[in-house]
Design a protein around this motif. Structure first.
Motif, PDB file in Angstrom:
ATOM      1  N   VAL A  96      13.175   4.072 -11.806  1.00 20.74           N
ATOM      2  CA  VAL A  96      11.918   3.631 -11.190  1.00 20.74           C
ATOM      3  C   VAL A  96      12.205   2.597 -10.101  1.00 20.74           C
ATOM      4  CG1 VAL A  96       9.770   2.362 -11.621  1.00 20.74           C
ATOM      5  CG2 VAL A  96      10.440   4.237 -13.134  1.00 20.74           C
ATOM      6  N   ALA A  97      13.075   1.634 -10.389  1.00 21.16           N
ATOM      7  CA  ALA A  97      13.433   0.622  -9.383  1.00 21.16           C
ATOM      8  C   ALA A  97      14.055   1.288  -8.163  1.00 21.16           C
ATOM      9  CB  ALA A  97      14.384  -0.406  -9.978  1.00 21.16           C
ATOM     10  N   GLN A  98      14.946   2.256  -8.389  1.00 26.57           N
ATOM     11  CA  GLN A  98      15.576   2.975  -7.283  1.00 26.57           C
ATOM     12  C   GLN A  98      14.535   3.719  -6.450  1.00 26.57           C
ATOM     13  OE1 GLN A  98      17.845   6.389  -8.480  1.00 26.57           O
ATOM     14  NE2 GLN A  98      18.871   6.565  -6.514  1.00 26.57           N
ATOM     15  N   LEU A  99      13.613   4.400  -7.097  1.00 27.61           N
ATOM     16  CA  LEU A  99      12.590   5.156  -6.363  1.00 27.61           C
ATOM     17  C   LEU A  99      11.690   4.240  -5.549  1.00 27.61           C
ATOM     18  CD1 LEU A  99      11.610   7.775  -9.096  1.00 27.61           C
ATOM     19  CD2 LEU A  99      12.795   8.240  -6.935  1.00 27.61           C
TER      20      LEU A  99
ATOM     21  N   ASN B 103       0.829  -1.209   0.000  1.00 24.12           N
ATOM     22  CA  ASN B 103       0.000   0.000   0.000  1.00 24.12           C
ATOM     23  C   ASN B 103       0.859   1.252   0.000  1.00 24.12           C
ATOM     24  OD1 ASN B 103      -2.500  -1.276  -0.125  1.00 24.12           O
ATOM     25  ND2 ASN B 103      -2.603  -1.523   2.085  1.00 24.12           N
ATOM     26  N   HIS B 104       1.952   1.221   0.741  1.00 22.11           N
ATOM     27  CA  HIS B 104       2.846   2.373   0.753  1.00 22.11           C
ATOM     28  C   HIS B 104       3.489   2.572  -0.629  1.00 22.11           C
ATOM     29  CE1 HIS B 104       5.570   5.425   2.087  1.00 22.11           C
ATOM     30  NE2 HIS B 104       6.540   4.748   1.491  1.00 22.11           N
ATOM     31  N   ILE B 105       3.919   1.501  -1.266  1.00 19.30           N
ATOM     32  CA  ILE B 105       4.519   1.606  -2.600  1.00 19.30           C
ATOM     33  C   ILE B 105       3.505   2.151  -3.598  1.00 19.30           C
ATOM     34  CG2 ILE B 105       5.426   0.267  -4.545  1.00 19.30           C
ATOM     35  CD1 ILE B 105       6.940  -1.466  -2.466  1.00 19.30           C
ATOM     36  N   ILE B 106       2.263   1.721  -3.501  1.00 20.95           N
ATOM     37  CA  ILE B 106       1.207   2.243  -4.377  1.00 20.95           C
ATOM     38  C   ILE B 106       1.099   3.756  -4.228  1.00 20.95           C
ATOM     39  CG2 ILE B 106      -1.304   2.306  -4.741  1.00 20.95           C
ATOM     40  CD1 ILE B 106      -1.250  -0.769  -4.032  1.00 20.95           C
ATOM     41  N   GLU B 107       1.037   4.236  -2.993  1.00 25.90           N
ATOM     42  CA  GLU B 107       0.928   5.680  -2.743  1.00 25.90           C
ATOM     43  C   GLU B 107       2.178   6.420  -3.199  1.00 25.90           C
ATOM     44  OE1 GLU B 107      -1.794   7.404  -1.915  1.00 25.90           O
ATOM     45  OE2 GLU B 107      -2.726   5.433  -2.148  1.00 25.90           O
TER      46      GLU B 107
ATOM     47  N   GLU C 261      12.873   4.243  -1.460  1.00 26.36           N
ATOM     48  CA  GLU C 261      11.910   4.931  -0.606  1.00 26.36           C
ATOM     49  C   GLU C 261      11.178   3.945   0.297  1.00 26.36           C
ATOM     50  OE1 GLU C 261       8.816   6.959   1.216  1.00 26.36           O
ATOM     51  OE2 GLU C 261       8.537   5.210  -0.061  1.00 26.36           O
ATOM     52  N   SER C 262      10.811   2.769  -0.229  1.00 23.14           N
ATOM     53  CA  SER C 262      10.081   1.806   0.603  1.00 23.14           C
ATOM     54  C   SER C 262      10.977   1.251   1.711  1.00 23.14           C
ATOM     55  CB  SER C 262       9.487   0.676  -0.244  1.00 23.14           C
ATOM     56  OG  SER C 262      10.489  -0.054  -0.915  1.00 23.14           O
ATOM     57  N   SER C 263      12.247   1.033   1.415  1.00 22.71           N
ATOM     58  CA  SER C 263      13.190   0.579   2.443  1.00 22.71           C
ATOM     59  C   SER C 263      13.313   1.626   3.556  1.00 22.71           C
ATOM     60  CB  SER C 263      14.554   0.310   1.797  1.00 22.71           C
ATOM     61  OG  SER C 263      15.472  -0.141   2.750  1.00 22.71           O
ATOM     62  N   PHE C 264      13.452   2.880   3.158  1.00 23.46           N
ATOM     63  CA  PHE C 264      13.526   3.970   4.134  1.00 23.46           C
ATOM     64  C   PHE C 264      12.262   3.995   4.998  1.00 23.46           C
ATOM     65  CE2 PHE C 264      12.411   8.337   5.271  1.00 23.46           C
ATOM     66  CZ  PHE C 264      13.535   8.709   6.001  1.00 23.46           C
ATOM     67  N   TRP C 265      11.097   3.867   4.362  1.00 27.02           N
ATOM     68  CA  TRP C 265       9.818   3.917   5.067  1.00 27.02           C
ATOM     69  C   TRP C 265       9.660   2.734   6.028  1.00 27.02           C
ATOM     70  CZ3 TRP C 265       5.418   0.789   5.045  1.00 27.02           C
ATOM     71  CH2 TRP C 265       4.274   1.342   5.619  1.00 27.02           C
TER      72      TRP C 265
END
Length: 146
Positions: free
Chosen positions: A69-72, A31-35, A76-80
Motif C-alpha cells: 500500500v505504501a509503495q502504491l 486529491n490525487h492520492i484519494i482518487e 504513483e503519486s511521485s510519478f504523477w
C-alpha cells in the motif's frame, strides 16, 4: 466470507524532508492520492500533511500489506507529481515510512490529529513530531529515515 479490519496510520516524508508540499501542491497531491486509492481499492479514511510529509489513515484489505500500500501510494503519486511538473526540481518521497496500527477506539483521535496537521505544525515541527513518534513507539532512526 473473510472480514478484515486493520487500521494503519501511515506517515511518509519528502526526500530529505524538502518542503515541496506548499498548500496549493499539497491539496492537489492529496486529491490525487484519494482518487488513486479508490482506483486501487485502498480504503483511505483520511489524508493530510504539511510541507514535507503526509499522514494517511488506511484500512488494509485482506490481501494488502503495509509495504504494498505504501509503495502504491508513494510511487504513483511521485510519478504523477513529476509528470505534471508540480515542482521545479524532480520530486521524490523518502524511501522509508512510519506505520503503526490503530485500534477502533483510537480512530477518532487519529482522524482528528491527521485532519488538523496545519494547526499542529504551527506549534511544532515535523522533526519534533518524528522525535515524539520515536519516543512513543520505541524505534530508532537512521538519518535518511522518515
Amino acid at each position: 466470507m473473510s472480514y478484515v479490519r486493520i487500521w494503519v496510520h501511515l506517515v511518509f516524508s519528502t526526500k530529505n524532508r524538502h518542503p515541496y508540499l506548499t498548500k496549493n501542491i499539497r491539496y492537489k497531491v492529496q486529491n490525487h492520492i484519494i482518487e488513486n486509492c479508490k482506483q486501487k481499492s485502498i480504503f483511505l479514511q483520511v489524508i493530510n500533511g504539511y510541507t514535507e510529509h503526509m499522514h494517511c489513515l488506511i484500512s488494509l484489505g485482506r490481501e494488502q500489506t503495509i509495504a504494498k500500500v505504501a509503495q502504491l501510494i508513494k510511487g504513483e503519486s511521485s510519478f504523477w507529481i513529476n509528470k505534471n511538473m508540480l515542482t521545479k526540481t524532480p520530486f521524490m518521497w523518502q524511501d522509508d515510512y512510519f506505520a503503526v496500527s490503530v485500534s477502533e477506539s483510537g480512530l477518532q483521535a487519529v482522524t482528528s490529529y491527521i485532519k488538523n496537521q496545519e494547526i499542529h505544525h504551527a506549534k511544532k515541527s515535523f522533526d519534533f513530531e518524528v522525535k515524539e513518534f520515536v519516543d512513543k513507539y520505541g524505534f530508532t532512526l537512521e538519518k535518511e529515515d522518515i
